[in-house]
Motif scaffolding. Sequence first.
Motif, short mmCIF file in Angstrom:
data_model
loop_
_atom_site.label_atom_id
_atom_site.label_comp_id
_atom_site.label_asym_id
_atom_site.label_seq_id
_atom_site.Cartn_x
_atom_site.Cartn_y
_atom_site.Cartn_z
N THR A 268 0.82 -1.22 0.00
CA THR A 268 0.00 0.00 0.00
C THR A 268 0.85 1.26 0.00
O THR A 268 0.32 2.35 -0.22
CB THR A 268 -0.94 0.01 1.22
N THR A 269 2.13 1.13 0.23
CA THR A 269 3.06 2.26 0.17
C THR A 269 4.21 1.89 -0.76
O THR A 269 4.90 0.89 -0.55
CB THR A 269 3.62 2.62 1.55
N ILE A 270 4.41 2.69 -1.80
CA ILE A 270 5.47 2.44 -2.78
C ILE A 270 6.73 3.14 -2.31
O ILE A 270 6.78 4.38 -2.23
CB ILE A 270 5.05 2.95 -4.18
N HIS A 271 7.74 2.37 -1.96
CA HIS A 271 8.99 2.94 -1.48
C HIS A 271 10.13 1.99 -1.82
O HIS A 271 10.31 0.95 -1.17
CB HIS A 271 8.94 3.18 0.03
N GLN A 272 10.88 2.29 -2.87
CA GLN A 272 12.02 1.49 -3.29
C GLN A 272 13.29 2.07 -2.63
O GLN A 272 14.16 2.64 -3.29
CB GLN A 272 12.15 1.49 -4.80
N HIS A 273 13.38 1.93 -1.33
CA HIS A 273 14.49 2.53 -0.60
C HIS A 273 15.82 1.86 -0.91
O HIS A 273 16.88 2.45 -0.69
CB HIS A 273 14.21 2.48 0.92
N GLU A 274 15.81 0.63 -1.41
CA GLU A 274 17.05 -0.07 -1.72
C GLU A 274 17.53 0.19 -3.14
O GLU A 274 18.58 -0.31 -3.54
CB GLU A 274 16.87 -1.57 -1.51
#
Length: 531
Positions: A268-274
């Motif tokens: 539900t949260t798009i976060h490509q932190h890597e």
Amino acid sequence: MTTNATASPHGDYIAYMRGGYVLTQSIRHREPTTQSACKLPPDAKVASLKWSADGSQILISHDRGLQVVDSKHRSSRVFLKNGTAGLGRIATADFVGNEHLLVVWEFGKAKLWHMNSGKAVDLPDFKTTCDGQTWQIRPGNKTPPLFAVLSRIGAEDHLSLRFPSLRQLPPPAKLPTIDAQGISWSPDGRWLAILDVPTASQSLHIYTPDGHLFRSYPSAKDVELGLGIKSFAWSGDSRILALTKFDGLVELLNTRTFMPIAMIEHSTTIHQHEVEKEQQAPVWQEAVSSANERSYTQQQQPFSPPLSKAKAGNEPSDLGLAEICFSCDGSYLATRDCRMLNTVWIWNMATLGAHAVLIQHSNIRRLKWHPTRFETLLIDCAEGFAHVWNVSSREPPTALPTGGLAKAKLTWLEGPAEARPIIMVTEQSRFHLLHPEGQDELLEQVSRPASAEGSEPNDEGNSEDSLFQVLSGRKPLPPKTQPSYTEMVDLEMEAEDELDGDGLDDTFREKRKAVQQAPMEIDPLDDSEIF
């Protein structure tokens, strides 16, 4: 008034009903509209039109029965009368090859008719109550075609693999399923997948074309929690089988050993932190102004797509994935989660990572990849716009007004790989074509009449210079000698007068030949007839 418009398998013609006749209109060539020689009863209600695989025949399904029309000679080939409907109405009817018809009645009766001889073979215990397909022809240009059929004998499912030309039915094989929900061949025809109810411990079974069980998934030693598999889809290159789960996960299996290779999760949260910022998947969100002008803005991560739900409730159909589809070559996978019905997730099958996320203003009704262009995706939001997106570009989708109602159906037309794409916009009473990239040169050119005696010769060598002079304004546009293709289609569609076919009926009535049928066992409930 036009109804039941449908395109041929190769995308060359469109067939539709008008005034009780079947009309065919060429799509990519300048040809006049042709009309069938047979006319349906005036009070017949047409349910559907279907083309044969080679495009030579058209099947008309209506409340009186079935009729097969030869699309080349425009004559009636077969008429199947439903009689007094002792078996109920005809639920479905489809071509099996070019010489057979599979007809299923609503009370579960199924027959395979041979159109040349008029003989029929009963398919006993044909399964009709399931969510997916109960029969399917093996893909590929194989003659004769092999098709698989599900049957329900007592409380057990069975699988039959047979050729249409066989009169003797092969013995069906018992399936290890509780209640099979559908079958599907892989695009290369090497595997046949059968899906069971999600509560089964092993809900997916893979068979070989000769009817032998190759593997069941998950294996008996694996512990499976949750409701199991909801649906599945083959990649276009038959290398990957994607399984959707009721918990929102997508499991990818290789088609050599059918072992998992990756798992896809819709957060539900798009976060490509890597991932580095330059390599992160773009997130495009559509905005609509008060003037109905549409534009896209790129959102920064982390970002949470808006949650949406088509209806309240916790039914199994409202859980997990709402839609999943591969591009034509299997390079990309498009998915939609039931929690975010207006969001499209695009996955790259080469890297097994997210490629892009598209957030529409309204809930999406359907996703459709182009049949020959792997990078082109059509998004239908039932708003009167066709959203076309190129996967290989870094630009957002393009919203094209269709000129039709919001409930109009949008589909790609088949065609050569080098041809420009065409979208068919179909409504209940009319249809028209939408060209996202313009028409092909064959459709745009204006055919010239043969030069009369004393007229100037046609100088083909200066055609390009003449076109440049016209486009640059140095030379006026030549007078129009013939309506364009789009205008011809519009004239055919907007014609109010119905064609009078009484003379055609009298002409062809005397040419109908009776078909001699061999004596066969008669079902007391079956009074259908084929002519």
